[in-house]
Design a protein around this motif. Structure first.
Motif, PDB file in Angstrom:
ATOM      1  N   ALA A  50       1.121  -1.250  -0.178  1.00 54.41           N
ATOM      2  CA  ALA A  50       0.350   0.592   0.348  1.00 54.41           C
ATOM      3  C   ALA A  50       0.677   0.979   0.275  1.00 54.41           C
ATOM      4  CB  ALA A  50      -1.062   0.085   1.303  1.00 54.41           C
ATOM      5  N   ALA A  51       1.709   1.240   0.677  1.00 54.71           N
ATOM      6  CA  ALA A  51       3.311   2.351   0.844  1.00 54.71           C
ATOM      7  C   ALA A  51       3.175   2.581  -0.292  1.00 54.71           C
ATOM      8  CB  ALA A  51       3.871   2.416   2.135  1.00 54.71           C
TER       9      ALA A  51
ATOM     10  N   ILE B 139       2.233   2.114  -3.566  1.00 56.41           N
ATOM     11  CA  ILE B 139       0.981   3.093  -4.600  1.00 56.41           C
ATOM     12  C   ILE B 139       0.815   4.147  -4.121  1.00 56.41           C
ATOM     13  CG2 ILE B 139      -1.471   2.690  -5.147  1.00 56.41           C
ATOM     14  CD1 ILE B 139      -1.018  -0.426  -4.860  1.00 56.41           C
ATOM     15  N   VAL B 140       1.074   4.010  -2.527  1.00 54.18           N
ATOM     16  CA  VAL B 140       0.935   5.271  -2.465  1.00 54.18           C
ATOM     17  C   VAL B 140       2.403   6.852  -2.543  1.00 54.18           C
ATOM     18  CG1 VAL B 140       0.745   7.397   0.102  1.00 54.18           C
ATOM     19  CG2 VAL B 140      -0.653   5.290  -0.385  1.00 54.18           C
ATOM     20  N   MET B 141       2.736   6.013  -2.346  1.00 56.93           N
ATOM     21  CA  MET B 141       4.028   7.092  -3.010  1.00 56.93           C
ATOM     22  C   MET B 141       3.981   6.975  -4.059  1.00 56.93           C
ATOM     23  SD  MET B 141       5.216   7.612   0.067  1.00 56.93           S
ATOM     24  CE  MET B 141       6.555   9.189  -0.319  1.00 56.93           C
ATOM     25  N   SER B 142       3.840   6.749  -4.777  1.00 56.76           N
ATOM     26  CA  SER B 142       4.211   6.563  -6.552  1.00 56.76           C
ATOM     27  C   SER B 142       2.942   7.219  -6.681  1.00 56.76           C
ATOM     28  CB  SER B 142       3.727   5.221  -7.010  1.00 56.76           C
ATOM     29  OG  SER B 142       4.487   4.140  -7.114  1.00 56.76           O
ATOM     30  N   VAL B 143       1.938   7.494  -6.460  1.00 59.93           N
ATOM     31  CA  VAL B 143       0.884   8.718  -6.875  1.00 59.93           C
ATOM     32  C   VAL B 143       1.606   9.942  -6.236  1.00 59.93           C
ATOM     33  CG1 VAL B 143      -1.615   9.278  -6.153  1.00 59.93           C
ATOM     34  CG2 VAL B 143      -0.941   6.593  -6.538  1.00 59.93           C
TER      35      VAL B 143
ATOM     36  N   THR C 207       5.203  12.950   4.706  1.00 63.91           N
ATOM     37  CA  THR C 207       4.250  11.618   3.550  1.00 63.91           C
ATOM     38  C   THR C 207       4.358   9.900   3.349  1.00 63.91           C
ATOM     39  OG1 THR C 207       4.378  13.240   1.849  1.00 63.91           O
ATOM     40  CG2 THR C 207       3.111  11.430   0.866  1.00 63.91           C
ATOM     41  N   ILE C 208       5.590   9.413   3.676  1.00 65.78           N
ATOM     42  CA  ILE C 208       5.806   8.469   3.936  1.00 65.78           C
ATOM     43  C   ILE C 208       5.724   7.448   5.413  1.00 65.78           C
ATOM     44  CG2 ILE C 208       7.919   9.023   4.855  1.00 65.78           C
ATOM     45  CD1 ILE C 208       9.056   6.737   2.900  1.00 65.78           C
TER      46      ILE C 208
ATOM     47  N   GLY D  68      -0.517   4.841   8.142  1.00 63.58           N
ATOM     48  CA  GLY D  68      -2.200   4.895   7.468  1.00 63.58           C
ATOM     49  C   GLY D  68      -2.417   3.194   7.111  1.00 63.58           C
ATOM     50  N   PHE D  69      -1.784   2.027   7.363  1.00 62.83           N
ATOM     51  CA  PHE D  69      -2.508   1.113   6.821  1.00 62.83           C
ATOM     52  C   PHE D  69      -2.131  -0.378   8.151  1.00 62.83           C
ATOM     53  CE2 PHE D  69      -2.881   2.916   2.527  1.00 62.83           C
ATOM     54  CZ  PHE D  69      -3.289   2.884   2.103  1.00 62.83           C
TER      55      PHE D  69
END
Length: 317
Positions: free
Chosen positions: A161-162, A164-168, A177-178, A184-185
């Motif tokens: 999940a991290a 994907i989030v960091m790629s977005v 953010t990281i 968050g997950f």
């Protein structure tokens, strides 16, 4: 026949002035004060593993807060003339491929890793604590909604999940953010542990007495239930700090973590040094060793805290 005479026994009675009543009734209590946290501290301070982990963690925190005390070299400045050079005066660990001082990058990379780890456990502690306490104490539809929500997040690997989030959010890659991408997950683990502990504590006599005295359910939760249920969550949080530091290094290693041009990170150094593993393994060794020692310190502390807060584990030693 004369009746036998019973011999008279004289009893000595001390004068009242010589034997004060207060002195007779006084009770001398020599036992030390005891509660869960005092017993845990007495147990931890007697274990060498606690002091070893404490020294490692205090050193890591000191380096992360005051890196300039340990080196005056700019970790971002490189000189290709010193590319992959060995140790020299003022540069005890040599240089990496870009000619940057390895020791300086280790020192300044400590701040990045520790800050991300602390932010992650803060997020997981708050989110997991709120969700677990409300679900365990109020039950009913509150428990159903929060538990199903936790199951959804729990079914998603937080590393994936991290990524994907960091790629977005490539344009907003920073420690905050990281930390949200990881924390968050990963909060459902903390929520589950606290929920199970609150389910055990909320049926205790002192909780029922608090309710009988007219204290609201929410105040009872804050004043009595959570303080007596928080110990397992503290243990999990301590152990999660090491996992958060490793997660940040993994994301940086995969190229979706902190930008190498802006942040000095152990994960970035490990990622850039993997190509030189055969010819110059020391470039990869030093950041990997720093990461391993830091994680080891927090894992050891978590193990000690877990055993100290468990009365059964203390009794078996």
């Amino acid at each position: 026949m004369p009746e036998p005479q019973t011999p008279k026994i004289e009893h000595f009675v001390a004068p009242f002035e010589e034997t004060p009543v207060a002195a007779v009734d006084a009770v001398v209590v020599k036992e030390k004060k005891s509660n869960l946290w005092l017993d845990a501290w007495r147990d931890m301070r007697g274990r060498p593993m606690f002091w070893i982990s404490a020294v490692i963690i205090l050193l890591v925190i000191l380096i992360s807060l005051f890196p300039s005390l340990f080196t005056s070299v700019n970790p971002q400045v490189g000189d290709l003339d010193h590319s992959k050079s060995g140790p020299s005066a003022g540069h005890p660990l040599g240089f990496n491929v870009q000619g940057q001082d390895i020791y300086a990058r280790l020192i300044y990379g400590t701040s990045t890793s520790v800050s991300v780890g602390l932010l992650v456990i803060l997020i997981t502690f708050v989110l997991g604590g709120i969700a677990g306490s409300l679900a365990g104490y109020f039950g009913g539809w509150v428990d159903t909604i929060l538990s199903r929500l936790g199951d959804i997040f729990f079914s998603i690997p937080y590393i994936l999940a991290a990524v994907i989030v960091m790629s977005v959010f490539q344009e907003y890659r920073n420690p905050l953010t990281i930390a949200f991408a990881i924390g968050g997950f990963s909060w459902p683990v903390s929520a589950r542990i606290l929920r199970s502990e609150i389910l055990r504590v909320k049926n205790s006599d002192y909780v029922m007495a608090s309710t009988a005295l007219g204290l609201s359910r929410f105040k009872t939760l804050l004043k009595h239930v959570i303080p007596n249920s928080i110990a397992p969550l503290i243990v999990v949080t301590t152990l999660s700090l090491s996992a958060a530091i490793v997660a940040e290094a993994v994301l940086s290693f995969l190229g979706v973590g902190l930008p190498p041009a802006e942040f000095v990170s152990w994960g970035n150094d490990i990622s850039s040094a993997q190509r030189e593993l055969r010819n110059d393994p020391q470039i990869l060794l030093y950041p990997s060793l720093a990461l391993a020692i830091t994680v080891l310190g927090f894992v050891m502390l978590g193990e000690v805290v877990r055993d100290a807060l468990d009365p059964k584990a203390r009794a078996q030693r």
